[in-house]
Design an enzyme around this catalytic site. Structure first.
Site, PDB file in Angstrom:
ATOM      1  N   GLU A 164       0.826  -1.212   0.000  1.00 40.86           N
ATOM      2  CA  GLU A 164       0.000   0.000   0.000  1.00 40.86           C
ATOM      3  C   GLU A 164       0.862   1.265   0.000  1.00 40.86           C
ATOM      4  O   GLU A 164       0.746   2.093   0.905  1.00 40.86           O
ATOM      5  CB  GLU A 164      -0.898   0.020   1.249  1.00 40.86           C
ATOM      6  CG  GLU A 164      -1.838  -1.154   1.400  1.00 40.86           C
ATOM      7  CD  GLU A 164      -2.553  -1.167   2.759  1.00 40.86           C
ATOM      8  OE1 GLU A 164      -2.172  -0.398   3.662  1.00 40.86           O
ATOM      9  OE2 GLU A 164      -3.492  -1.958   2.910  1.00 40.86           O
ATOM     10  N   GLY A 188       2.161   4.973  -0.626  1.00 43.44           N
ATOM     11  CA  GLY A 188       1.601   6.275  -0.965  1.00 43.44           C
ATOM     12  C   GLY A 188       2.718   7.257  -1.278  1.00 43.44           C
ATOM     13  O   GLY A 188       3.022   7.547  -2.430  1.00 43.44           O
ATOM     14  N   ARG A 189       3.366   7.724  -0.212  1.00 45.42           N
ATOM     15  CA  ARG A 189       4.429   8.724  -0.338  1.00 45.42           C
ATOM     16  C   ARG A 189       5.500   8.331  -1.368  1.00 45.42           C
ATOM     17  O   ARG A 189       5.943   9.162  -2.161  1.00 45.42           O
ATOM     18  CB  ARG A 189       5.106   8.897   1.032  1.00 45.42           C
ATOM     19  CG  ARG A 189       6.182   9.965   1.086  1.00 45.42           C
ATOM     20  CD  ARG A 189       6.950   9.883   2.421  1.00 45.42           C
ATOM     21  NE  ARG A 189       6.072   9.735   3.545  1.00 45.42           N
ATOM     22  CZ  ARG A 189       5.514  10.738   4.211  1.00 45.42           C
ATOM     23  NH1 ARG A 189       5.807  11.979   3.875  1.00 45.42           N
ATOM     24  NH2 ARG A 189       4.697  10.509   5.209  1.00 45.42           N
ATOM     25  N   ARG A 243       2.872  20.190   5.902  1.00 43.93           N
ATOM     26  CA  ARG A 243       3.840  19.247   6.480  1.00 43.93           C
ATOM     27  C   ARG A 243       4.928  19.906   7.325  1.00 43.93           C
ATOM     28  O   ARG A 243       5.245  19.386   8.399  1.00 43.93           O
ATOM     29  CB  ARG A 243       4.468  18.378   5.393  1.00 43.93           C
ATOM     30  CG  ARG A 243       3.463  17.457   4.688  1.00 43.93           C
ATOM     31  CD  ARG A 243       4.152  16.413   3.822  1.00 43.93           C
ATOM     32  NE  ARG A 243       4.838  15.449   4.642  1.00 43.93           N
ATOM     33  CZ  ARG A 243       6.126  15.427   4.871  1.00 43.93           C
ATOM     34  NH1 ARG A 243       6.929  16.319   4.319  1.00 43.93           N
ATOM     35  NH2 ARG A 243       6.641  14.531   5.661  1.00 43.93           N
ATOM     36  N   CYS A 275      -1.891  34.116   8.942  1.00 45.68           N
ATOM     37  CA  CYS A 275      -1.734  34.741  10.250  1.00 45.68           C
ATOM     38  C   CYS A 275      -1.517  33.708  11.344  1.00 45.68           C
ATOM     39  O   CYS A 275      -2.385  33.498  12.199  1.00 45.68           O
ATOM     40  CB  CYS A 275      -2.950  35.605  10.553  1.00 45.68           C
ATOM     41  SG  CYS A 275      -3.160  36.866   9.298  1.00 45.68           S
TER      42      CYS A 275
HETATM   43  C1  PLP Z   1      -1.363   6.256   4.887  1.00 50.85           C
HETATM   44  C2  PLP Z   1      -1.473   4.821   4.665  1.00 50.85           C
HETATM   45  C3  PLP Z   1      -0.680   4.193   3.692  1.00 50.85           C
HETATM   46  C4  PLP Z   1       0.351   4.923   2.879  1.00 50.85           C
HETATM   47  O1  PLP Z   1       1.406   5.373   3.660  1.00 50.85           O
HETATM   48  P1  PLP Z   1       2.698   6.023   2.984  1.00 50.85           P
HETATM   49  O2  PLP Z   1       3.567   6.344   4.123  1.00 50.85           O
HETATM   50  O3  PLP Z   1       2.238   7.225   2.242  1.00 50.85           O
HETATM   51  O4  PLP Z   1       3.277   4.993   2.070  1.00 50.85           O
HETATM   52  C5  PLP Z   1      -0.869   2.842   3.491  1.00 50.85           C
HETATM   53  N1  PLP Z   1      -1.770   2.129   4.215  1.00 50.85           N
HETATM   54  C6  PLP Z   1      -2.529   2.704   5.164  1.00 50.85           C
HETATM   55  C7  PLP Z   1      -3.488   1.884   5.924  1.00 50.85           C
HETATM   56  C8  PLP Z   1      -2.401   4.059   5.423  1.00 50.85           C
HETATM   57  O5  PLP Z   1      -3.150   4.628   6.373  1.00 50.85           O
END
Ligand code: PLP
Length: 417
Positions: free
Chosen positions: A276, A278-279, A315, A345
């Protein structure tokens, strides 16, 4: 240090793929999020290629960057998706993603969200509590179907990352306790509305080391064995996301080493692997383009006040995160130390602190590695419209999301007379 497909030309100006960033700013204005299509695709393919043997289902975590143009690009690459809300599921569908390759995570799934996910035949729910298991069972029974589930196990390993983005410790709200897992799987296996399908963990974010993953994976595999001894077969193992990127000078375990270690642990098992990320798919594939409004020399500090702010990229102030800031056109002058701040602000409205920069009023700056958790966390605080998003593809620039207008911001408001 620049990011993939971002280069400095001989004349000292930055180019993203084949387009000068100065041209992007001229055409679309600032602040703008700018992404490289090639960089996103290559990040996805790096997973696919490194894990070629295990051939995992790579479920891109939508919350990192959920713009339809980004999701569509990943759907075309063959990605599945990891969602945390009904809204994200609707985005996946609108972008042409496949619900049957979509996994639903998150601690607070509402009844209507569960119904929506079942109606679209999503692949699996990552269940994070016993109460949620009961709710999913009820909803599935009411529709005379079986819901496929995994439990999100809290393996109690330290991901060695920022406390706000570490999720695999006992003290976190996420997942079910490792010690409770066998009992919960036994409960689930007896439910008529539930089909036990997988096991999952997601231990945190911006993880640079290998050992937290290997520790978590071993703990999950031990559970798989305990379950199988009780006649409960698990079909997939989902290792979550969390792989870090290079914001500054982090050393990352190389992708092929990560893949090798995971494949070695899983060897000889009939378990499908799910990831999974993302980043690590979008983070270094995007930047925030901003213009210097004013330079403000101070008694103890100098400020570069830019037209992007904490509402656009939270961030830095939320996680104390580092983002490299580089001038789009290089100047010959001596660099001066600046805090790069926005117009909002709040004292917490900063993007970077104590950076040596040779800049003048009106110059463009690129805030690097802003592709993940940038636009998705943006707000309208101070009645600021959110930036536009531009996807660079070679010599072409596509607006994948227009800059908001003031009318968008007040569209849902009513004055009571
Ligand atoms: C946020 C999240 C991800 C992705 O995390 P990254 O650090 O962006 O790779 C994957 N699985 C779950 C359940 C998440 O909450």
């Amino acid at each position: 240090m620049l990011t993939p497909h971002l280069q400095r030309d001989a004349d000292g100006s930055l180019r993203y793929e084949r387009l000068p960033l100065a041209t992007i700013a001229e055409r679309f204005g600032t602040p703008s999020y700018v992404y490289s299509r090639a960089a996103i695709s290559e990040n996805y393919r790096a997973y696919r290629d490194a894990f070629a043997r295990a051939a995992p289902l790579i479920c891109y975590a939508v919350k990192a960057n959920s713009t339809l143009g980004v999701l569509a690009l990943l759907a075309a690459e063959g990605a599945g998706f990891d969602i945390v809300s009904g809204g994200e599921l609707q985005r996946v569908i609108a972008a042409g993603g496949d619900p049957a390759r979509t996994i639903f995570s998150g601690v607070g799934k509402r009844r209507d969200e569960i119904e929506l996910a079942l109606a679209h035949g999503i692949r699996c729910f990552n269940v994070e509590s016993e109460a949620e298991l009961h709710r999913i069972n009820e909803v599935a029974l009411a529709h005379a179907i079986r819901a496929r589930i995994s439990f999100r196990i809290n393996p109690d390993v330290d991901a060695k990352t920022h406390p706000y983005i570490s999720t695999g410790l006992k003290s976190n709200k996420f997942g079910v306790a490792h010690a409770d897992a066998v009992r919960l799987y036994t409960v689930a296996a007896a439910m008529r509305g539930i089909e036990v399908h997988g096991i999952e963990c997601h231990i945190g974010s911006q993880i640079t080391e290998l050992s937290p993953y290997v520790d978590a994976l071993r703990r999950l595999l031990a559970l798989v064995d305990q379950l199988s001894a009780r006649g409960i077969a698990v079909k997939h193992l989902d290792l979550g996301g969390g792989r870090g990127i290079r914001y500054q000078d982090e050393t990352l375990v190389p992708m092929h080493q990560f893949a090798q270690a995971v494949e070695r642990e899983m060897a000889g098992r009939a378990l499908e692997l799910v990831l999974e990320p993302g980043r690590s798919i979008v983070g270094d594939a995007g930047l925030l383009l901003t213009r210097v409004e004013y330079l403000k020399p101070g008694e103890t500090k100098n400020f570069a006040i830019v037209d992007a702010a904490m509402n656009d990229l939270i961030r830095p102030t939320l996680y104390d995160a580092f983002h490299a800031v580089v001038p789009v056109v290089q100047r010959a002058e001596q660099a001066v130390c600046y805090d790069v701040v926005g117009p909002v602000c709040e004292s917490g409205d900063w993007l970077a602190k104590a950076r040596p920069l040779a800049i003048a009023q009106g110059d463009l700056l690129a805030v690097l590695c802003a592709g993940a958790y940038g636009m998705t966390m943006a707000s309208n605080y101070n009645t600021r419209v959110r930036p536009c998003e531009v996807l660079i593809d070679g010599e072409h620039a596509h607006v994948i999301r227009e800059r908001e207008r003031f009318a968008d911001l007040i569209a849902h408001e009513r004055i009571v007379r």
